[in-house]
Write an enzyme that holds these catalytic residues in place. Structure first.
Site, PDB file in Angstrom:
ATOM      1  N   GLY A  31       0.976  -1.115   0.159  1.00  0.00           N
ATOM      2  CA  GLY A  31       0.186   0.164   0.025  1.00  0.00           C
ATOM      3  C   GLY A  31       0.665   1.324   0.014  1.00  0.00           C
ATOM      4  N   GLY A  56       0.024   4.388  -0.299  1.00  0.00           N
ATOM      5  CA  GLY A  56      -0.625   5.679   0.015  1.00  0.00           C
ATOM      6  C   GLY A  56       0.235   6.364   1.236  1.00  0.00           C
ATOM      7  CG  HIS A  59      -3.020  -1.065  -7.586  1.00  0.00           C
ATOM      8  ND1 HIS A  59      -3.446  -0.362  -8.525  1.00  0.00           N
ATOM      9  CD2 HIS A  59      -3.333  -0.373  -6.266  1.00  0.00           C
ATOM     10  CE1 HIS A  59      -4.219   0.682  -8.057  1.00  0.00           C
ATOM     11  NE2 HIS A  59      -4.049   0.631  -6.723  1.00  0.00           N
ATOM     12  CE  LYS A 108      -5.427   4.360  12.829  1.00  0.00           C
ATOM     13  NZ  LYS A 108      -4.853   5.803  13.437  1.00  0.00           N
ATOM     14  CB  ALA A 113       0.570   9.780   6.533  1.00  0.00           C
ATOM     15  CE  LYS A 133      -9.011   7.158  13.774  1.00  0.00           C
ATOM     16  NZ  LYS A 133      -8.556   7.788  12.748  1.00  0.00           N
ATOM     17  CB  SER A 136      -8.310  14.481   9.865  1.00  0.00           C
ATOM     18  OG  SER A 136      -9.577  13.463   9.928  1.00  0.00           O
ATOM     19  CG  ASN A 165     -12.334   9.886   8.430  1.00  0.00           C
ATOM     20  OD1 ASN A 165     -13.160   9.275   7.929  1.00  0.00           O
ATOM     21  ND2 ASN A 165     -10.930   9.449   8.460  1.00  0.00           N
TER      22      ASN A 165
END
Length: 346
Positions: free
Chosen positions: A8, A10, A32, A106, A141, A192, A255, A257
């Site tokens: 991954g 990202g 990928h 998560k 990150a 969260k 964030s 989200n």
């Protein structure tokens, strides 16, 4: 030198690969996307996800999964939770000897309500798994890649596996604790994201710090109620993977989200928000799973239910907030009492 594959590429997978490379491990970063792998190797940068960050020179990107996992002793799975099954099924075909698996996802799977480690346990062939570990905590990150001080927790059903993961990752910039509460660590990290969506919506509506503080606090109560019912240690939710991760995800512009919630609060439609983000917003899928799970477990989660209405029933965010504020009056300590009852029942 330990050979480790990070699956991954990202932002979070790349940042974790950097930590491992800083610790002197031979790190293979799998994607990928063939063009992305070539670009990373040519520029020493992941220009799409972590622009302007220089990667360690000995961090090599791969687009061939079989080559990436050849002779490794650990595989770090950092893909969206919805891709976990697919990646594990592919690993069954290319991993030839037992390795330790560490995941940084998560989320909770809707309908099955499986945590990520459970999905892995049920999907990976027994002969290739030498243990499963979850890594979670307040860790953007963008900051990890700049080697800013960060603290996380690793957890496994076998404490020696968590300690092994701790040894692989810990350094002067990236402090790692261990926890025996795998259920709590994974649920805290997943749930969260729901509250972070709500915090973003609150900010998007123009409400202030009072509203967000209430949302975070009452959100933590919901997380703890469900977690205790599912067998987690309630104390886990006042640690790094609970309130720590909750604070950083609800208050930071890093964030995704919070960003998604902020756009929803300003009137954007969910499909448009997700398309514009360009990255997976785990809280959306987790809201659906947690809403279903709360009904099944008979756990009261009004914030989660309200966000479900916004995301999946096309309810107006302001109307949902007004409904939450108009709920029947109650005593705050009732929540603590219900949580304690779950502990004693367990």
């Amino acid at each position: 030198m330990t050979k480790i594959a990070v699956l991954g590429a990202g932002s979070w997978g790349t940042a974790l690969a950097m930590v491992l490379a800083d610790n002197g491990h031979e790190v293979r970063l799998w994607t990928h996307n063939k063009e992305q792998a070539a670009d990373i190797n040519a520029t020493n940068q992941n220009r799409r996800y972590l622009p302007e960050v220089t990667l360690p020179k000995d961090l090599i990107a791969y687009d061939d999964m079989k080559k990436a996992v050849e002779d490794v002793t650990a595989i770090v799975l950092v893909v969206p939770s919805k891709a976990t099954r697919e990646i594990c099924e592919k690993l069954n075909k290319v991993v030839s000897k037992p390795v330790i698996f560490i995941h940084g996802a998560k989320g909770i799977e809707p309908d099955t309500f499986y945590r990520v480690s459970v999905i892995m346990e049920k999907t990976l062939d027994k002969h290739i798994s030498n243990g499963i570990v979850a890594l979670s905590g307040p860790s953007h990150a963008e900051e990890v890649s700049k080697r800013h001080p960060t603290t996380v927790t690793v957890s496994s059903n076998v404490i020696e596996h968590a300690e092994h993961a701790q040894d692989l990752f810990i350094n002067k910039n990236f402090r790692v604790y261990t926890s025996p509460d795998l259920i709590g660590v994974e649920l805290g990290g997943a749930l969260k994201n729901i509250i972070a969506l709500g915090a973003g919506i609150s900010d998007g509506l123009g409400y202030g710090d009072n509203a967000k503080a209430a949302l975070i606090t009452r959100g933590l109560a919901e997380i703890t109620r469900l977690g205790a019912r599912m067998g987690a240690n309630p104390l886990t939710f006042i640690g790094l993977t609970g309130v720590g991760d909750l604070i950083v995800t609800c208050t930071s512009v890093h964030s995704r989200n919070w960003k998604a919630g902020h756009m929803l609060g300003q009137g954007a439609k969910l499909d448009d928000v997700l398309e514009s983000m360009g990255m997976v917003v785990e809280g959306v899928r987790t809201t659906k799973a947690a809403f279903q799970l709360a009904i099944l477990q008979k756990v009261e989660m009004p914030i989660t239910a309200g966000l479900y209405d916004v995301l999946f029933e096309n309810k107006d965010p302001k109307e949902v907030v007004d409904q939450l504020m108009s709920r029947v009056r109650r005593h705050e300590m009732e929540d603590l009492s219900s949580i304690m009852e779950d502990i004693y029942k367990g």
